[in-house]
Scaffold this motif. Structure first.
Motif, PDB file in Angstrom:
ATOM      1  N   ALA A 231      11.927  15.490   9.501  1.00  0.00           N
ATOM      2  CA  ALA A 231      12.394  16.719   7.915  1.00  0.00           C
ATOM      3  C   ALA A 231      11.301  16.080   7.447  1.00  0.00           C
ATOM      4  O   ALA A 231      12.366  17.218   6.123  1.00  0.00           O
ATOM      5  CB  ALA A 231      13.911  16.669   8.577  1.00  0.00           C
ATOM      6  N   GLY A 232      11.067  15.291   6.672  1.00  0.00           N
ATOM      7  CA  GLY A 232      10.680  15.304   5.393  1.00  0.00           C
ATOM      8  C   GLY A 232      11.203  14.572   4.871  1.00  0.00           C
ATOM      9  O   GLY A 232      11.073  14.127   3.271  1.00  0.00           O
ATOM     10  N   ALA A 233      12.173  13.401   5.234  1.00  0.00           N
ATOM     11  CA  ALA A 233      12.068  12.108   4.854  1.00  0.00           C
ATOM     12  C   ALA A 233      11.730  11.277   4.472  1.00  0.00           C
ATOM     13  O   ALA A 233      10.723  11.202   5.532  1.00  0.00           O
ATOM     14  CB  ALA A 233      13.995  12.024   5.038  1.00  0.00           C
ATOM     15  N   LEU A 234      12.184  10.092   3.345  1.00  0.00           N
ATOM     16  CA  LEU A 234      10.996   8.703   3.959  1.00  0.00           C
ATOM     17  C   LEU A 234      11.449   7.899   4.326  1.00  0.00           C
ATOM     18  O   LEU A 234      12.786   7.630   4.212  1.00  0.00           O
ATOM     19  CB  LEU A 234      11.324   8.271   1.954  1.00  0.00           C
ATOM     20  N   THR A 235      11.239   6.717   5.349  1.00  0.00           N
ATOM     21  CA  THR A 235      12.108   5.710   5.703  1.00  0.00           C
ATOM     22  C   THR A 235      11.196   4.527   5.533  1.00  0.00           C
ATOM     23  O   THR A 235      10.189   4.483   5.024  1.00  0.00           O
ATOM     24  CB  THR A 235      12.206   6.610   7.319  1.00  0.00           C
ATOM     25  N   GLY A 236      12.218   3.412   5.568  1.00  0.00           N
ATOM     26  CA  GLY A 236      10.951   2.151   5.515  1.00  0.00           C
ATOM     27  C   GLY A 236      12.460   0.503   5.219  1.00  0.00           C
ATOM     28  O   GLY A 236      14.163   1.305   5.912  1.00  0.00           O
ATOM     29  N   GLY A 237      12.233   0.029   5.243  1.00  0.00           N
ATOM     30  CA  GLY A 237      13.255  -1.458   4.837  1.00  0.00           C
ATOM     31  C   GLY A 237      13.003  -2.235   3.618  1.00  0.00           C
ATOM     32  O   GLY A 237      12.894  -0.650   2.386  1.00  0.00           O
ATOM     33  N   ARG A 238      12.587  -2.961   3.259  1.00  0.00           N
ATOM     34  CA  ARG A 238      12.627  -4.014   2.341  1.00  0.00           C
ATOM     35  C   ARG A 238      10.763  -2.987   2.245  1.00  0.00           C
ATOM     36  O   ARG A 238      10.152  -3.110   2.566  1.00  0.00           O
ATOM     37  CB  ARG A 238      11.980  -5.434   2.107  1.00  0.00           C
ATOM     38  N   PRO A 239      10.328  -3.204   0.259  1.00  0.00           N
ATOM     39  CA  PRO A 239       9.296  -3.786   0.171  1.00  0.00           C
ATOM     40  C   PRO A 239       8.667  -3.742   0.792  1.00  0.00           C
ATOM     41  O   PRO A 239       8.211  -4.579   1.637  1.00  0.00           O
ATOM     42  CB  PRO A 239       9.187  -3.615  -1.304  1.00  0.00           C
ATOM     43  N   ALA A 240       7.974  -2.426   1.756  1.00  0.00           N
ATOM     44  CA  ALA A 240       6.100  -3.077   2.339  1.00  0.00           C
ATOM     45  C   ALA A 240       6.881  -2.833   3.841  1.00  0.00           C
ATOM     46  O   ALA A 240       5.645  -3.290   4.718  1.00  0.00           O
ATOM     47  CB  ALA A 240       4.984  -4.116   1.595  1.00  0.00           C
ATOM     48  N   GLU A 241       7.533  -2.726   4.168  1.00  0.00           N
ATOM     49  CA  GLU A 241       8.534  -3.253   5.684  1.00  0.00           C
ATOM     50  C   GLU A 241       8.459  -2.129   6.173  1.00  0.00           C
ATOM     51  O   GLU A 241       9.635  -0.957   6.337  1.00  0.00           O
ATOM     52  CB  GLU A 241       9.518  -4.510   5.072  1.00  0.00           C
ATOM     53  N   ARG A 242       8.894  -2.181   7.179  1.00  0.00           N
ATOM     54  CA  ARG A 242       9.380  -0.932   8.124  1.00  0.00           C
ATOM     55  C   ARG A 242      11.090  -0.818   8.545  1.00  0.00           C
ATOM     56  O   ARG A 242      11.334  -2.123   8.441  1.00  0.00           O
ATOM     57  CB  ARG A 242       8.815  -1.024  10.210  1.00  0.00           C
ATOM     58  N   PRO A 243      11.762  -0.217   8.376  1.00  0.00           N
ATOM     59  CA  PRO A 243      13.159  -0.272   9.266  1.00  0.00           C
ATOM     60  C   PRO A 243      13.455  -1.142   9.791  1.00  0.00           C
ATOM     61  O   PRO A 243      12.461  -1.105  11.134  1.00  0.00           O
ATOM     62  CB  PRO A 243      13.521   1.303   9.236  1.00  0.00           C
TER      63      PRO A 243
END
Length: 271
Positions: A231-243
């Motif tokens: 849908a155009g959102a950004l996803t992740g976790g801590r910087p440079a990490e995956r959720p």
């Protein structure tokens, strides 16, 4: 052009989520009780969580017997096809136990370790959200048919409505409350819905500008993460990490980086 395999996986995921959602909605016993606990005495499993997972895994195994599976309530098989199903049969169990409407069935299909299909059914909303990698995110409902999901237009962090969730371990929850206390003055407001899958879909649908939570498992986020990204959102976790376990963030492009930066500063991933 959508891969025919992904189309087939989506069709099966939607059927399984729909059937499980009907079971949970229409089969909820009036005297529903806790069947088991997990991380703490207030982190509960009901008989309906278990029944819904059995329904989903049974249907998938019947149609695709060689696929792998990972389910919250214990399903775990390796498979030999490169496809693995990641299943949360009832996301928002405490809401469901209390007869609150914010709960969902979440089913994702991974191919060689990457999520390619995600379905989140929210029966009490009358909506099902779905995505195929590269094909956008969509919602279907009885009132407005099928519509494409697009996250909200860009807005600064101080005008963002942000959702979060809390762990069921008391010490962790205390720290999470402190993070939320520090964040509240810097955003429009904070919500706590009780279902990670629905929060991720609400970012996709433009009902939230952002969402973050510590300690999610693969089944909590696999489908919703794909839907939010498509849908155009950004996803992740801590910087440079995956959720994932330490931290999961999903937000509009304007909100994601400043929210991530604040959560890193506040130590949202640890006590």
């Amino acid at each position: 052009m959508t891969d025919p395999l992904h189309t087939d996986l989506l069709r099966l995921a939607r059927e399984a989520a729909h059937r499980a959602g009907e079971l949970l909605r229409d089969g909820r016993p009036a005297d529903l009780a806790v069947a088991d606990t997990k991380s703490s005495p207030v982190d509960v499993v009901t008989e309906m969580d278990i029944a819904a997972e059995k329904l989903i895994t049974g249907l998938i195994s019947e149609r695709r017997p060689d696929d792998g599976m990972l389910g919250e309530e214990g399903a775990s098989t390796e498979g030999s096809t490169g496809i693995r199903w990641v299943i949360d049969p009832l996301d928002g169990t405490v809401n469901y136990l209390y007869n609150l409407p914010t709960w969902a069935v979440s089913i994702a299909a991974e191919q060689d370790g990457e999520t390619v299909v995600g379905v989140v059914a929210a029966p009490m909303r009358g909506e099902t959200y779905h995505a195929v990698r590269g094909g956008g995110a969509w919602a279907t409902g009885a009132r407005d048919g099928e519509r494409r999901l697009v996250c909200r237009p860009t807005a600064p962090l101080d005008q963002a409505l942000v959702s979060t969730g809390f762990n069921y371990v008391a010490d962790v929850r205390v720290h999470q409350a402190e993070v939320a206390r520090r964040l509240i003055p810097l955003v429009r407001d904070i919500r706590r819905g009780g279902s990670a899958a629905i929060d991720l879909c609400d970012v996709a649908a433009g009902r939230l500008d952002g969402y973050y939570e510590r300690g999610l498992n693969p089944w909590d986020l696999a489908a919703g993460d794909l839907i939010a990204r498509e849908a155009g959102a950004l996803t992740g976790g801590r910087p440079a990490e995956r959720p994932g376990g330490e931290l999961t963030i999903a937000a509009t492009p304007a909100v994601f980086e400043p929210l991530q930066r604040l959560l890193e500063e506040f130590g949202a991933w640890h006590d």
